[in-house]
Design a protein around this motif. Structure first.
Motif, PDB file in Angstrom:
ATOM      1  N   SER A 129      44.684  41.651  41.786  1.00 43.67           N
ATOM      2  CA  SER A 129      44.495  43.084  41.982  1.00 43.67           C
ATOM      3  C   SER A 129      43.136  43.488  41.449  1.00 43.67           C
ATOM      4  O   SER A 129      42.744  43.076  40.354  1.00 43.67           O
ATOM      5  N   ASP A 130      42.432  44.307  42.228  1.00 43.49           N
ATOM      6  CA  ASP A 130      41.155  44.869  41.796  1.00 43.49           C
ATOM      7  C   ASP A 130      41.218  46.381  41.697  1.00 43.49           C
ATOM      8  O   ASP A 130      40.191  47.044  41.676  1.00 43.49           O
ATOM      9  N   ARG A 135      43.918  45.317  37.024  1.00 43.39           N
ATOM     10  CA  ARG A 135      43.004  44.220  37.373  1.00 43.39           C
ATOM     11  C   ARG A 135      43.652  42.909  36.964  1.00 43.39           C
ATOM     12  O   ARG A 135      43.887  42.688  35.784  1.00 43.39           O
ATOM     13  N   HIS A 138      43.198  39.289  34.343  1.00 43.20           N
ATOM     14  CA  HIS A 138      42.363  40.138  33.497  1.00 43.20           C
ATOM     15  C   HIS A 138      40.913  39.676  33.613  1.00 43.20           C
ATOM     16  O   HIS A 138      40.622  38.494  33.428  1.00 43.20           O
ATOM     17  N   PRO A 139      39.993  40.582  33.931  1.00 40.09           N
ATOM     18  CA  PRO A 139      38.616  40.172  34.249  1.00 40.09           C
ATOM     19  C   PRO A 139      37.821  39.597  33.074  1.00 40.09           C
ATOM     20  O   PRO A 139      36.863  38.862  33.298  1.00 40.09           O
TER      21      PRO A 139
END
Length: 189
Positions: A129-130, A135, A138-139
């Motif tokens: 998911s963005d 997110r 996790h970015p």
């Protein structure tokens, strides 16, 4: 003699027609304000009390230097919680935010400001998911030893999707500012 299913037992999936897969999720928890260990234990308890969530592991507790926080921020206590869940990722995110709110987390415009409790979704199955509110994976998890080391303690062979094996990621970021607290423990009650 063969067993036949009991026709009088009805499960929830039969009633709703839904089949929800069980997904492995990794949650990172942290606190650097107030009663830090009590907040982490409260988070573990609240996660374990969540319907359709089963805690499968809780890491050791680490004390860590603040990363990207305002000057003068106190050290964090951090841990990782592994769960199996049938909740959708957005419902799990809603629960994480509710747990933070229950521990009076104050949200400010200051990035990485001190907090009574932080509950981050690192991975939820293979979900990507963005969206700004969700997110996944996790970015910044791949850059954070305070996430990677406790996760490694629980699942040394785990892989962070789109980043690689956590063992390799941990080697790359190193353990500076991350110290095991043998004297502190979290329990699943």
């Amino acid at each position: 003699m063969t067993e036949t299913p009991n026709p009088h037992i009805i499960d929830a999936d039969t009633l709703t027609g839904e089949m929800r897969p069980i997904r492995r999720a990794v949650l990172a928890i942290g606190s650097n304000l107030g009663e830090r260990l009590a907040a982490l234990q409260g988070a573990v308890n609240a996660i374990a009390d969540t319907p359709d969530v089963w805690v499968t592991g809780v890491s050791p507790v680490y004390e860590t230097e603040p990363v990207g926080c305002p000057e003068g921020s106190e050290k964090f206590l951090n841990a990782v919680v592994l769960i199996d869940t049938t909740l959708a990722a957005n419902r799990l995110m809603d629960r994480a935010l509710a747990i933070e709110d229950a521990f009076e987390r104050e949200r400010t415009d200051v990035p990485n400001s001190p907090r009574t409790l932080d509950v981050d979704l690192v991975v939820v199955g293979d979900r990507r998911s963005d969206e700004p509110s969700l997110r996944l994976p996790h970015p910044r998890a791949k850059e954070r030893a305070f996430v990677l080391k406790p996760w490694f303690d629980l699942e040394p062979d785990a892989t962070l999707p789109e980043a690689g094996p956590i063992a390799e990621l941990l080697t790359a970021v190193g353990m500076d500012g991350v110290a095991l607290r043998d004297d502190l423990h979290l329990e699943v009650e």
